[in-house]
Each structure stands twice: as structure tokens, then as C-alpha cells.
Design a protein around this motif. Structure first.
Motif, PDB file in Angstrom:
ATOM      1  N   UNK A 126      17.242  15.350   6.569  1.00 16.96           N
ATOM      2  CA  UNK A 126      18.484  16.161   6.201  1.00 16.96           C
ATOM      3  C   UNK A 126      18.922  15.843   4.881  1.00 16.96           C
ATOM      4  N   UNK A 127      18.988  14.898   4.529  1.00 13.45           N
ATOM      5  CA  UNK A 127      19.627  14.459   3.172  1.00 13.45           C
ATOM      6  C   UNK A 127      18.895  14.915   2.202  1.00 13.45           C
ATOM      7  N   UNK A 128      17.497  14.953   2.158  1.00 11.37           N
ATOM      8  CA  UNK A 128      16.730  15.455   1.421  1.00 11.37           C
ATOM      9  C   UNK A 128      16.567  16.902   1.150  1.00 11.37           C
ATOM     10  N   UNK A 129      16.816  17.758   2.244  1.00 10.73           N
ATOM     11  CA  UNK A 129      16.973  18.977   2.225  1.00 10.73           C
ATOM     12  C   UNK A 129      18.535  19.327   1.515  1.00 10.73           C
ATOM     13  N   UNK A 130      19.365  18.728   1.844  1.00  9.42           N
ATOM     14  CA  UNK A 130      20.584  18.870   1.235  1.00  9.42           C
ATOM     15  C   UNK A 130      20.662  18.778  -0.350  1.00  9.42           C
ATOM     16  N   UNK A 131      19.991  17.400  -0.787  1.00 13.69           N
ATOM     17  CA  UNK A 131      19.854  17.104  -1.922  1.00 13.69           C
ATOM     18  C   UNK A 131      18.860  18.119  -2.665  1.00 13.69           C
ATOM     19  N   UNK A 132      17.926  18.871  -2.093  1.00 17.46           N
ATOM     20  CA  UNK A 132      17.322  19.715  -3.076  1.00 17.46           C
ATOM     21  C   UNK A 132      17.947  21.097  -3.055  1.00 17.46           C
ATOM     22  N   UNK A 133      18.904  21.381  -2.074  1.00 13.93           N
ATOM     23  CA  UNK A 133      19.744  22.625  -2.062  1.00 13.93           C
ATOM     24  C   UNK A 133      20.830  22.540  -3.035  1.00 13.93           C
ATOM     25  N   UNK A 134      21.182  21.291  -3.201  1.00 17.10           N
ATOM     26  CA  UNK A 134      22.272  21.035  -4.124  1.00 17.10           C
ATOM     27  C   UNK A 134      22.007  20.902  -5.701  1.00 17.10           C
ATOM     28  N   UNK A 135      20.834  20.288  -5.860  1.00 14.92           N
ATOM     29  CA  UNK A 135      20.051  19.925  -7.165  1.00 14.92           C
ATOM     30  C   UNK A 135      19.855  21.451  -7.663  1.00 14.92           C
ATOM     31  N   UNK A 136      19.259  22.235  -6.704  1.00 10.78           N
ATOM     32  CA  UNK A 136      18.787  23.690  -7.282  1.00 10.78           C
ATOM     33  C   UNK A 136      20.155  24.596  -7.629  1.00 10.78           C
ATOM     34  N   UNK A 137      21.178  24.450  -6.937  1.00 12.51           N
ATOM     35  CA  UNK A 137      22.455  24.786  -7.135  1.00 12.51           C
ATOM     36  C   UNK A 137      23.019  24.353  -8.462  1.00 12.51           C
TER      37      UNK A 137
END
Length: 141
Positions: free
Chosen positions: A44-55
Motif C-alpha cells: 500500500x505504501x509503494x502504491x501511495x508513493x507511486x501516486x504521490x511521486x507521479x503527482x
């Protein structure tokens, strides 16, 4: 009587062995469950990290290229959205330092905004001094 005592002790030892096996099985099951829970939290953290870094990357490009264009309110709005997503999505996963992460980010943002304001004000004052040196006809234009 001795035989009955031995039988009772053997039954008691068998019950103790069953209890020990059950407790060891519970410990193994709990360890597996905790390992699976950590793996899920990491995913879940990695998914959130990917989303946040993309944003953040998607907000960085308009900031670099379009912040002085006609659409500057949209650019700044998207930047604020990306920063809010960062704080809402990732900060809860950072180690707890008593809220110091948010304080440090707040201080950094304050310093950067303050520096930008000071530089802009100095540039404006320099332009005003140059405007005063121009002849009155050019100033009126």
C-alpha cells in the motif's frame, strides 16, 4: 497404584505436549499473519508513493514552464493539490518524530516563500528607481 500414577502422569504429559504444540502453532500463525500484514502495508505504501511521486512530477512541469502564463491559477492549484496529496498520503507512513516532519517542511516552505517575496520586492524597488531616472515623457508612457 504406581501403575495408575504412571498412567496419570503420562496422560498429564500428553496434555502438556498438546498444549505446547498448540501454543507453538499459535505463535507460528501469528508470525505468518504479522509478516503478511507488513507485506500488505509495504505494498500500500509503494502504491501511495507511486501516486504521490507521479503527482509531484506532474505538478513540477507546469510550475517550471507555465507558472507565468494565462493559466497560472490552475498551475498553482495543481501544485497545492500535489502537496496536499503528499501530506495526506505519505506523511502517516514516515517514522513518527513527534510531528517534526511537518514542522520542518513548514519551515522550508516559509523560507522559500519569504525569499521569493524578498527577491520580488527588491526587483520591484529596482524597477521603480530606474523608472524615476527616466525623463518625465517616458515615465508617462
Amino acid at each position: 497404584m504406581k501403575a495408575a500414577e504412571r498412567l496419570a502422569l503420562a496422560a498429564m504429559e500428553a496434555q502438556q505436549q498438546k498444549a505446547l504444540d498448540a501454543s507453538q502453532g499459535a505463535v507460528r500463525t501469528r508470525d505468518k499473519w504479522q509478516s503478511a500484514q507488513r507485506a500488505q502495508e509495504l505494498r500500500v505504501f509503494l502504491y501511495r508513493l507511486a501516486l504521490t511521486l507521479a503527482l509531484l512530477v506532474a505538478a513540477g512541469w507546469p510550475f517550471a514552464k507555465k507558472r507565468k502564463s494565462t493559466y497560472w491559477p490552475f498551475v498553482w492549484g495543481f501544485i497545492f493539490f500535489a502537496l496536499l496529496a503528499f501530506f495526506a498520503e505519505l506523511v502517516p507512513y514516515l517514522p513518527s518524530f513527534g510531528g517534526y516532519v511537518r514542522y520542518i517542511v513548514g519551515i522550508v516552505i516559509t523560507v522559500l516563500v519569504g525569499r521569493h517575496a524578498i527577491v520580488s520586492l527588491n526587483r520591484y524597488l529596482k524597477e521603480q528607481k530606474l523608472a524615476k531616472l527616466l525623463p518625465d515623457a517616458q515615465c508617462r508612457e
